[in-house]
Scaffold this motif. Sequence first.
Motif, short mmCIF file in Angstrom:
data_model
loop_
_atom_site.label_atom_id
_atom_site.label_comp_id
_atom_site.label_asym_id
_atom_site.label_seq_id
_atom_site.Cartn_x
_atom_site.Cartn_y
_atom_site.Cartn_z
N SER A 3 0.86 -1.17 0.00
CA SER A 3 0.00 0.00 0.00
C SER A 3 0.89 1.22 0.00
CB SER A 3 -0.89 0.00 1.25
OG SER A 3 -1.69 1.15 1.27
N SER A 4 0.43 2.28 -0.60
CA SER A 4 1.21 3.50 -0.66
C SER A 4 0.53 4.55 0.21
CB SER A 4 1.31 3.97 -2.11
OG SER A 4 2.00 5.19 -2.16
N ASN A 5 1.25 5.09 1.17
CA ASN A 5 0.74 6.13 2.05
C ASN A 5 1.46 7.42 1.69
OD1 ASN A 5 0.29 7.93 4.17
ND2 ASN A 5 0.28 6.33 5.72
N PRO A 6 0.76 8.41 1.13
CA PRO A 6 1.42 9.65 0.73
C PRO A 6 1.76 10.57 1.92
CG PRO A 6 -0.91 9.79 0.27
CD PRO A 6 -0.65 8.40 0.77
N LYS A 7 1.23 10.31 3.10
CA LYS A 7 1.44 11.21 4.24
C LYS A 7 2.56 10.78 5.16
CE LYS A 7 -3.27 12.86 4.31
NZ LYS A 7 -3.41 14.29 4.47
N PHE A 8 2.67 9.46 5.44
CA PHE A 8 3.66 8.94 6.36
C PHE A 8 4.25 7.65 5.81
CE2 PHE A 8 0.57 11.22 8.97
CZ PHE A 8 1.40 12.07 9.70
N GLU A 9 5.53 7.45 5.97
CA GLU A 9 6.16 6.20 5.57
C GLU A 9 6.05 5.21 6.72
OE1 GLU A 9 10.51 4.40 4.43
OE2 GLU A 9 10.21 6.55 4.23
N GLY A 12 4.62 -0.82 9.09
CA GLY A 12 3.97 -1.90 9.81
C GLY A 12 3.78 -1.52 11.27
N ILE A 13 3.59 -2.51 12.09
CA ILE A 13 3.35 -2.30 13.52
C ILE A 13 4.66 -2.49 14.27
CG2 ILE A 13 2.10 -3.14 15.55
CD1 ILE A 13 0.23 -1.91 13.48
N PHE A 54 7.86 -9.68 22.21
CA PHE A 54 8.02 -10.91 21.45
C PHE A 54 8.08 -10.57 19.96
CE2 PHE A 54 5.80 -11.87 25.32
CZ PHE A 54 6.36 -13.06 25.77
N ASP A 55 9.00 -11.20 19.24
CA ASP A 55 9.14 -11.00 17.79
C ASP A 55 8.06 -11.81 17.08
OD1 ASP A 55 9.85 -11.13 15.08
OD2 ASP A 55 11.96 -11.45 15.49
N CYS A 56 7.18 -11.13 16.33
CA CYS A 56 6.14 -11.84 15.59
C CYS A 56 6.38 -11.78 14.08
CB CYS A 56 4.74 -11.37 15.98
SG CYS A 56 4.34 -9.68 15.58
N GLY A 57 7.62 -11.48 13.67
CA GLY A 57 7.98 -11.55 12.25
C GLY A 57 8.05 -10.20 11.56
N ASN A 58 8.92 -10.11 10.59
CA ASN A 58 9.08 -8.93 9.73
C ASN A 58 9.32 -7.64 10.51
OD1 ASN A 58 8.78 -10.40 7.34
ND2 ASN A 58 6.55 -10.28 7.46
N GLY A 59 10.02 -7.73 11.63
CA GLY A 59 10.32 -6.54 12.42
C GLY A 59 9.17 -6.07 13.30
N ASN A 60 8.09 -6.81 13.34
CA ASN A 60 6.94 -6.45 14.17
C ASN A 60 7.00 -7.19 15.50
OD1 ASN A 60 5.58 -4.91 12.01
ND2 ASN A 60 5.38 -6.91 11.05
N THR A 61 6.45 -6.59 16.53
CA THR A 61 6.46 -7.24 17.84
C THR A 61 5.10 -7.14 18.51
OG1 THR A 61 7.24 -5.24 18.99
CG2 THR A 61 8.93 -6.76 18.21
N VAL A 62 4.86 -8.10 19.40
CA VAL A 62 3.72 -8.08 20.30
C VAL A 62 4.33 -7.93 21.68
CG1 VAL A 62 1.79 -9.39 21.26
CG2 VAL A 62 2.29 -9.54 18.83
N ALA A 63 3.82 -6.97 22.44
CA ALA A 63 4.38 -6.70 23.76
C ALA A 63 3.30 -6.93 24.81
CB ALA A 63 4.87 -5.26 23.83
N PHE A 64 3.74 -7.25 26.01
CA PHE A 64 2.82 -7.44 27.12
C PHE A 64 3.28 -6.65 28.32
CE2 PHE A 64 1.58 -10.91 24.54
CZ PHE A 64 0.22 -11.05 24.79
#
Length: 188
Positions: A3-9, A12-13, A54-64
Amino acid sequence: MTSSNPKFELRGINHLALVCADMKRTIDFYTGILGMPLIKTLDLPGGLGQHFFFDCGNGNTVAFFWLADSPDAAPGIAAPKGRPDEGELASAIGSMNHVAFAVPPEKFDEYRARLEAAGVEVSRILNHDDSPQGVSKDVHAGTFVRSFYFQDPDGVLLEFACWTREFTEADVAHEPRTAADRKTPSAS
């Protein structure tokens, strides 16, 4: 899917922060069952609690967060009471309804079987489509994502999902609802 976001680069999460009742049990589930590496741990100042990532892939994390003074869980308010296949989807405005992890389509069925083998109760497979029911028994040209749901030890609703097709302009076709369209809870 890109997806292309013209406002912010946006990339992901960075992380999604949830709250748990027992950090050790959370590590056992997310690392032991789901295989997510624990990559960062913090003790919060003043004895407030802990924050683990926790690393959930592709540089994304889930935190608790484990917070010493967290109120008890509020199923049906802060999160759904159960799984969508059980008719449970409602949660309060501002709540986190569920977390969907992207999985490879070719591993989808294998991953469901692995969770079942690990003793995790999983939903039936939902082939999401644009039919009036929103799901179909079989995958067809209109199916856009396949998924199944399960819950972590604190009742957080999780989903493994895989896209099955690219989206087109035709996929954005609904008029957005407003606060005025809400059903007001009946007084008891």
